[in-house]
Enzyme design. Sequence first.
Site: not given
Length: 233
Positions: A104, A137, A162-164
């Site tokens: 995301r 991230t 995941r924010h990554v």
Amino acid sequence: MMKNFSGSPLHCNNQIPNHIRERNNRKSSVLSALPLRLSLRGYGFCMATLFLFCFGSLFYQLNGGPPRILLDIRQYLGESTYRDDHGPPVPRVLPFPSQVVYNRVGKCGSRTVVILLRLLAEKHQFNLVSSDIHNKTRLTKHEQVDLMRNISGIPQPFLYTRHVHFLNFTRFRIEQPVYINIIRDPISRFLSNYFFRRFGDWRGEQNHLIRTPGMKDEERYLDINVCILENYP
Ligand SMILES: *[C@@H]1O[C@H](CO)[C@@H](O)[C@H](O)[C@H]1NC(C)=O
Ligand SMILES: *[C@@H]1O[C@H](CO)[C@@H](O)[C@H](O)[C@H]1NC(C)=O
Ligand SMILES: *[C@@H]1O[C@H](CO)[C@@H](O)[C@H](O)[C@H]1NC(C)=O
């Protein structure tokens, strides 16, 4: 009729004709030592056992085979494997793609997407794993490998989110999942981020206080145009 059942453990050897008994002599030497006396009780018992056997057999066949528990016991006690009893397992047909990563991008509606995904995961029976880490991230190489191992260990089909930043699985010889993402018009995104950092959102987690600590109120309430033109942080 009795001839057919001579091998079964019915205790009716007193009715077995001589030639069969001789054939079975070694096995049933104990039984043949019993007196050859035909009592009514013995006969009744024998017939009852036979009936029980026949009914059992009929029941067994009508029910489409042995009950599961018997198979399990047989498998446990004997040499037969699950394969012998059930044939080779039907390979589970996985949908394509069966490994999906949604990394995301912030402020692009990803929280709404995750809510939708939660509904879809239930409907379409895939594993949705949504990371709770929202503020990290950029990972070190070591953390990347750790995370990739974790992700590829999730039972398929799965969707990990995941924010990554992008993880190159192939580089570490791990099967590369399919990536999906959603981006947004950069100006809308900037606006969203601007207000999010200053005022948080409906979650009311005081996000703005975490993200912009020590910001003075006159600065927090600045008009976005002024903020940009006058070069505020
Ligand atoms: C992320 O947030 C957690 C708790 O909210 C905090 O403990 C951690 O230090 C933060 N990590 C980074 C890299 O900002
Ligand atoms: C991988 O999974 C283990 C065990 O669940 C966990 O302790 C670890 O933090 C995870 N690593 C990453 C990078 O998510
Ligand atoms: C991932 O790494 C491999 C091997 O290092 C490289 O060939 C490939 O171009 C990389 N993929 C991306 C999308 O960067």
